[in-house]
Design a protein around this motif. Structure first.
Motif, PDB file in Angstrom:
ATOM      1  N   ASN A 501      80.360  85.173 141.374  1.00 34.74           N
ATOM      2  CA  ASN A 501      80.288  83.805 141.889  1.00 34.74           C
ATOM      3  C   ASN A 501      81.221  83.532 143.058  1.00 34.74           C
ATOM      4  O   ASN A 501      80.991  82.582 143.815  1.00 34.74           O
ATOM      5  N   GLU A 502      82.278  84.326 143.205  1.00 27.86           N
ATOM      6  CA  GLU A 502      83.276  84.018 144.224  1.00 27.86           C
ATOM      7  C   GLU A 502      83.395  85.111 145.287  1.00 27.86           C
ATOM      8  O   GLU A 502      83.247  84.846 146.480  1.00 27.86           O
ATOM      9  N   TYR A 503      83.653  86.337 144.851  1.00 22.81           N
ATOM     10  CA  TYR A 503      84.030  87.363 145.818  1.00 22.81           C
ATOM     11  C   TYR A 503      82.849  87.955 146.578  1.00 22.81           C
ATOM     12  O   TYR A 503      82.956  88.226 147.778  1.00 22.81           O
ATOM     13  N   LEU A 504      81.737  88.200 145.928  1.00 22.12           N
ATOM     14  CA  LEU A 504      80.595  88.740 146.665  1.00 22.12           C
ATOM     15  C   LEU A 504      80.100  87.758 147.727  1.00 22.12           C
ATOM     16  O   LEU A 504      79.826  88.169 148.868  1.00 22.12           O
ATOM     17  N   PRO A 505      79.972  86.452 147.410  1.00 22.81           N
ATOM     18  CA  PRO A 505      79.617  85.522 148.500  1.00 22.81           C
ATOM     19  C   PRO A 505      80.667  85.489 149.605  1.00 22.81           C
ATOM     20  O   PRO A 505      80.326  85.360 150.789  1.00 22.81           O
ATOM     21  N   ALA A 506      81.965  85.600 149.225  1.00 21.93           N
ATOM     22  CA  ALA A 506      83.009  85.588 150.249  1.00 21.93           C
ATOM     23  C   ALA A 506      82.938  86.837 151.119  1.00 21.93           C
ATOM     24  O   ALA A 506      83.125  86.773 152.346  1.00 21.93           O
ATOM     25  N   LEU A 507      82.674  87.992 150.492  1.00 23.09           N
ATOM     26  CA  LEU A 507      82.539  89.227 151.267  1.00 23.09           C
ATOM     27  C   LEU A 507      81.333  89.175 152.194  1.00 23.09           C
ATOM     28  O   LEU A 507      81.337  89.787 153.272  1.00 23.09           O
ATOM     29  N   GLN A 508      80.303  88.469 151.781  1.00 14.75           N
ATOM     30  CA  GLN A 508      79.121  88.333 152.627  1.00 14.75           C
ATOM     31  C   GLN A 508      79.476  87.611 153.925  1.00 14.75           C
ATOM     32  O   GLN A 508      78.970  87.946 154.998  1.00 14.75           O
ATOM     33  N   GLN A 509      80.371  86.642 153.839  1.00 13.94           N
ATOM     34  CA  GLN A 509      80.774  85.877 155.018  1.00 13.94           C
ATOM     35  C   GLN A 509      81.901  86.553 155.785  1.00 13.94           C
ATOM     36  O   GLN A 509      81.957  86.474 157.012  1.00 13.94           O
ATOM     37  N   ASP A 510      82.824  87.191 155.049  1.00  9.28           N
ATOM     38  CA  ASP A 510      83.991  87.791 155.703  1.00  9.28           C
ATOM     39  C   ASP A 510      84.358  89.077 154.971  1.00  9.28           C
ATOM     40  O   ASP A 510      84.985  89.042 153.909  1.00  9.28           O
ATOM     41  N   PRO A 511      83.980  90.237 155.484  1.00 11.33           N
ATOM     42  CA  PRO A 511      84.277  91.506 154.804  1.00 11.33           C
ATOM     43  C   PRO A 511      85.762  91.802 154.677  1.00 11.33           C
ATOM     44  O   PRO A 511      86.141  92.723 153.950  1.00 11.33           O
ATOM     45  N   THR A 512      86.630  91.053 155.361  1.00 10.26           N
ATOM     46  CA  THR A 512      88.068  91.341 155.315  1.00 10.26           C
ATOM     47  C   THR A 512      88.825  90.457 154.337  1.00 10.26           C
ATOM     48  O   THR A 512      90.042  90.553 154.241  1.00 10.26           O
ATOM     49  N   VAL A 513      88.123  89.579 153.608  1.00 11.62           N
ATOM     50  CA  VAL A 513      88.821  88.589 152.800  1.00 11.62           C
ATOM     51  C   VAL A 513      89.647  89.235 151.692  1.00 11.62           C
ATOM     52  O   VAL A 513      90.765  88.799 151.405  1.00 11.62           O
ATOM     53  N   LEU A 514      89.149  90.278 151.061  1.00  6.78           N
ATOM     54  CA  LEU A 514      89.904  90.906 149.974  1.00  6.78           C
ATOM     55  C   LEU A 514      91.171  91.564 150.498  1.00  6.78           C
ATOM     56  O   LEU A 514      92.223  91.525 149.845  1.00  6.78           O
ATOM     57  N   ASP A 515      91.067  92.165 151.672  1.00  4.15           N
ATOM     58  CA  ASP A 515      92.228  92.829 152.260  1.00  4.15           C
ATOM     59  C   ASP A 515      93.334  91.822 152.532  1.00  4.15           C
ATOM     60  O   ASP A 515      94.510  92.072 152.259  1.00  4.15           O
ATOM     61  N   ARG A 516      92.963  90.669 153.049  1.00  2.00           N
ATOM     62  CA  ARG A 516      93.965  89.664 153.384  1.00  2.00           C
ATOM     63  C   ARG A 516      94.561  88.999 152.147  1.00  2.00           C
ATOM     64  O   ARG A 516      95.637  88.420 152.213  1.00  2.00           O
ATOM     65  N   MET A 517      93.853  89.064 151.034  1.00  2.00           N
ATOM     66  CA  MET A 517      94.365  88.486 149.788  1.00  2.00           C
ATOM     67  C   MET A 517      95.131  89.498 148.947  1.00  2.00           C
ATOM     68  O   MET A 517      95.638  89.168 147.875  1.00  2.00           O
ATOM     69  N   GLY A 518      95.226  90.730 149.422  1.00  2.00           N
ATOM     70  CA  GLY A 518      95.950  91.742 148.669  1.00  2.00           C
ATOM     71  C   GLY A 518      95.170  92.295 147.497  1.00  2.00           C
ATOM     72  O   GLY A 518      95.762  92.841 146.554  1.00  2.00           O
ATOM     73  N   LEU A 519      93.839  92.187 147.532  1.00  2.00           N
ATOM     74  CA  LEU A 519      92.995  92.703 146.458  1.00  2.00           C
ATOM     75  C   LEU A 519      92.447  94.067 146.833  1.00  2.00           C
ATOM     76  O   LEU A 519      92.253  94.371 148.016  1.00  2.00           O
ATOM     77  N   LYS A 520      92.173  94.876 145.847  1.00  2.00           N
ATOM     78  CA  LYS A 520      91.667  96.227 146.058  1.00  2.00           C
ATOM     79  C   LYS A 520      90.237  96.325 145.555  1.00  2.00           C
ATOM     80  O   LYS A 520      89.917  95.857 144.464  1.00  2.00           O
ATOM     81  N   LEU A 521      89.408  96.958 146.363  1.00  2.00           N
ATOM     82  CA  LEU A 521      88.001  97.149 146.036  1.00  2.00           C
ATOM     83  C   LEU A 521      87.763  98.620 145.754  1.00  2.00           C
ATOM     84  O   LEU A 521      88.122  99.483 146.560  1.00  2.00           O
ATOM     85  N   SER A 522      87.174  98.924 144.616  1.00  2.00           N
ATOM     86  CA  SER A 522      86.891 100.310 144.240  1.00  2.00           C
ATOM     87  C   SER A 522      85.654 100.326 143.357  1.00  2.00           C
ATOM     88  O   SER A 522      85.043  99.291 143.098  1.00  2.00           O
ATOM     89  N   ARG A 523      85.305 101.532 142.933  1.00  7.55           N
ATOM     90  CA  ARG A 523      84.169 101.678 142.029  1.00  7.55           C
ATOM     91  C   ARG A 523      84.629 102.317 140.726  1.00  7.55           C
ATOM     92  O   ARG A 523      85.478 103.208 140.722  1.00  7.55           O
ATOM     93  N   ASN A 524      84.030 101.849 139.642  1.00 13.63           N
ATOM     94  CA  ASN A 524      84.281 102.471 138.350  1.00 13.63           C
ATOM     95  C   ASN A 524      83.497 103.773 138.247  1.00 13.63           C
ATOM     96  O   ASN A 524      82.694 104.109 139.121  1.00 13.63           O
ATOM     97  N   ARG A 525      83.702 104.499 137.182  1.00 10.80           N
ATOM     98  CA  ARG A 525      83.015 105.779 137.012  1.00 10.80           C
ATOM     99  C   ARG A 525      81.510 105.611 136.929  1.00 10.80           C
ATOM    100  O   ARG A 525      80.760 106.522 137.277  1.00 10.80           O
ATOM    101  N   ASP A 526      81.066 104.455 136.441  1.00 12.57           N
ATOM    102  CA  ASP A 526      79.622 104.227 136.346  1.00 12.57           C
ATOM    103  C   ASP A 526      79.030 103.704 137.647  1.00 12.57           C
ATOM    104  O   ASP A 526      77.848 103.360 137.706  1.00 12.57           O
TER     105      ASP A 526
END
Length: 729
Positions: A501-526
């Motif tokens: 509800n929050e981060y995917l829509p935000a990434l759609q508008q600004d791909p750098t938003v997580l970086d500026r908030m100090g959040l890390k994006l990764s993938r789980n094993r699945d």
């Protein structure tokens, strides 16, 4: 041709045996049957010697040997037993006396020494002689066999007709009185054990337990219940066994309904919302029957099923006080200009306003000082401020239209309704809020009051302000769980719902938003998307997280955004609860759970760093999240709070429009099921840790402020990703 020689020889043998027997019997019985003889004949007989008669048994077929016998196949075991049986027959035949016996004449001529000895015949040879009749006195003295004793009836003779009717009613139509199977079974066993003797009447008159139960049912309104839900039958009009039995079961039914609803509530919490989860604590119908019917005070025994909590009892007292106002007219305040009081300052005197409504305002608020004064002074302004605070209004001491409207609303009606729904919610909570092993310690959080308290030994140990969930889909759930451990330096693993509800829509508008908030994006094993924030001062959970696992995935935690605690209304989170002073909160809980460790806020802060530290509680501490829009403060005053989630209005509508028994049913609610997303917006990729670009934004913190309810300081960018380490103490 059939050979008849063998059968003929056998038949001839039988005839010979019968003939010999006939001759022997005739010879032995002839002297007895001979006619009377002359003296000459007797003299001749005396001169001729006669041999002494021998007592021989009559011949049998065994004395005759046939020429041949047909071969036969017999059981070997029978052949082995045959000689013994034949020998037994010979002994019995030899011991048996002659069928006719010698004549009297012959016996007279036989010497006594030659008389044969007579042996006792076997039991099977002859029936024993009949015993002589006993004297009448001996027959009377002999005891008769004891008859089985009939069980003593538990029913008095005067109540037996009612007991018979109760037996028939319970056998034929018990479900008409008791819809719940567990209650019906308990009632049937209860009356069966009494031989169906009535418990509420004796010889048609009310018993002491009946009077106590009836008094409690008629006073149900004192506990915020509706007396109409527990009808009392008219025992005065019940004059026949049928009507007395009917009244008996009706009173038992009402008593059971009262006990059940007093303990668990008139409505199940699932009727209100899907974000409520309290442990069930139903009554034991058999225990209710035994307790109430045998208690010295049946009214008090039935009253004991109401909540025992102090805050509940205080609300009950306030409810009685408000209802004690009777029909006293409410003082109406006319609409008019806004009135305010300006206190004195260094170079300016205080400013008061005169208004003809002020005397009525003083009477309405209970201000007795200068009762006739029209001045809106400091005393009146302070009374208005307290009223606004209790009514859930903006407490500024200014008399405006909203305050006047709230004053003109009958306080007793609005306050009574608010108290009643709060008393109902207390019935949902566990009877024991704390854990006895820790001095009945527990945590209680009141959402509408935005406060958290730690209780022990029945007293408040510590309290603080909290921020709760926003109204709507982010409302903080009501629940009771146990806090099992505290995490210092927590990592925030973003829930799937916020990712969707929050981060995917935000990434759609600004791909750098997580970086500026100090959040890390990764993938789980699945292959699913995982977003996290490492421990640190800027972490959304702050420095400490308080863990009480629950199905709503909410917890209490610190926050880097401290300014929201200064506001009166603090509903800004996504459902979790932010604590104003987490280090003090942690030290308080740790000293309760582990008193020998001597934790202090300073000791807790010394653990701050970049590695998670879990502090486990040897004994978990209960956490009770409540919704109290009405409560009594430490000064004994009734406090009312704003219904921020609309729970009061919803419950009042249900209580007034739906039959109470229909509200006890459990309602199933569908819970949102967020699977972890796997697809990222275009232009966003994952390569190890997400580093993003350094693109600028005109308002880099608008999204963070929208997400966490307030401005967020710029986090420091981590230089490199360190391996996550977790320590457990």
């Amino acid at each position: 041709m059939r050979d008849h020689s063998t059968g003929r020889r056998g038949f001839e043998g039988v005839l010979m045996a019968v003939a010999a027997t006939f001759l022997t019997v005739s010879a032995t019985s002839a002297p007895a049957q001979s006619p009377t003889r002359s003296p000459a004949d007797l003299a001749i007989d005396a001169a001729v010697p006669v041999p002494t008669p021998v007592d021989l048994p009559p011949p049998s077929i065994g004395d005759f040997k046939l020429d041949s016998a047909p071969p036969s196949v017999t059981d070997p075991t029978k052949n082995a037993a045959a000689p013994a049986k034949a020998e037994d027959r010979k002994d019995a035949t030899a011991a048996a006396p002659s069928a006719a016996g010698p004549s009297n004449d012959t016996a007279a001529t036989t010497p006594a020494t030659d008389a044969p000895k007579t042996e006792a015949p076997p039991a099977t040879a002859a029936a024993p002689a009949a015993e002589p009749a006993k004297p009448a006195t001996e027959q009377a003295a002999s005891p008769k066999p004891a008859e089985p004793q009939q069980p003593v009836s538990k029913v008095a003779a005067a109540d037996q007709p009612v007991a018979d009717q109760l037996r028939d009613l319970l056998a034929k139509s018990a479900s008409r009185y008791f819809e719940r199977k567990v209650e019906r079974s308990a009632v049937e066993k209860f009356y069966e054990a009494r031989d169906y003797a009535p418990v509420w009447t004796s010889a048609g008159a009310l018993t002491a337990p009946a009077k106590g139960v009836i008094a409690r049912l008629k006073d149900a309104a004192a506990d915020g219940l509706d007396p109409d839900d527990y009808p009392v039958p008219n025992f005065t009009a019940a004059t026949s066994p049928e009507t007395l039995a009917e009244a008996e079961l009706r009173l038992t039914e009402s008593m059971m309904d009262y006990a059940r609803q007093a303990q668990s509530g008139r409505m199940h919490w699932s009727q209100v919302s899907g974000d409520i989860q309290y442990p069930e604590h139903p009554i034991d119908p058999a225990q209710v029957l035994a307790k109430v019917t045998t208690a010295a005070d049946a009214s008090a025994a039935l009253d004991s099923y109401n909540p025992p909590h102090k805050l509940y009892r205080e609300l009950k007292k306030k409810l009685a006080e408000l209802r004690g106002e009777g029909d006293r007219p409410v003082v109406k305040i006319a609409e008019g200009a806004t009135l305010r009081y300006v206190p004195a300052q260094k170079r300016r005197a205080e400013a008061t306003m005169d208004d003809p409504r002020v005397p009525q305002l003083r009477a309405r608020l209970g201000v007795t000082e200068n009762a006739d004064s029209t001045a809106y002074d400091a005393t009146v302004a302070e009374a208005v401020l307290k009223f606004q605070h209790s009514a859930g209004l903006n407490a500024d001491g200014v008399l405006g239209d909203r305050t006047v409207q709230a004053m003109n609303t009958p306080k007793r009606d609005r306050a009574i309704d608010t108290i009643i729904v709060n008393m109902e919610r207390w019935r949902w909570l566990p009877r024991d809020l704390g854990v006895p092993a820790l001095g009945d310690a527990y945590v209680i959080l009141n959402i509408p009051d935005y406060t958290l308290k730690v209780m022990q030994h029945g007293a408040e140990v510590w309290s603080t302000r909290v921020v709760v969930g926003k109204p709507g889909k982010h409302a903080t759930p009501l629940l009771t769980e146990t806090m099992k451990y505290i995490t210092v330096n927590p990592t925030w693993n973003v829930p799937p719902s916020i990712i969707y509800n929050e981060y995917l829509p935000a990434l759609q508008q600004d791909p750098t938003v997580l970086d500026r908030m100090g959040l890390k994006l990764s993938r789980n094993r699945d292959g699913s998307i995982h977003i996290s924030q490492p421990p640190g001062e800027a972490n959304a959970l702050g420095r400490i997280r308080f863990n009480f696992p629950n199905k709503f995935l909410v917890y209490q935690h610190d926050t880097p955004d401290k300014n929201l605690f200064g506001r009166d209304e603090r509903a800004y989170s996504h459902g979790c609860m932010r604590v104003q002073n987490p280090d003090q909160y942690a030290a308080t809980l740790l000293n309760i759970a582990m008193p020998d460790k001597s934790y202090t806020p300073t000791k807790v802060r010394s653990m701050y760093g970049r590695s998670e530290v879990n502090l486990n509680f040897p004994t978990p501490i209960p956490v009770n999240i409540t919704y109290q829009t009405a409560f009594v403060d430490d000064a004994g005053k009734l406090q009312l709070r704003k219904d921020i989630y609309g729970r009061d209005a919803q419950m009042l509508a249900l209580l007034k429009n739906v039959k109470s028994k229909n509200l006890e049913a459990v309602v199933a609610h569908s819970q949102p099921n967020y699977t972890r997303p796997t697809r990222l917006p275009d232009g966003v990729s994952v390569a190890g840790d997400y580093t993003g670009s350094s693109g600028a934004s005109s308002n880099p913190f608008s999204f963070f402020e929208n997400l966490f309810g307030g401005p967020q300081p710029r986090p420091q960018q981590p230089a490199a990703r360190n391996q996550r380490r977790v320590y457990t103490r």
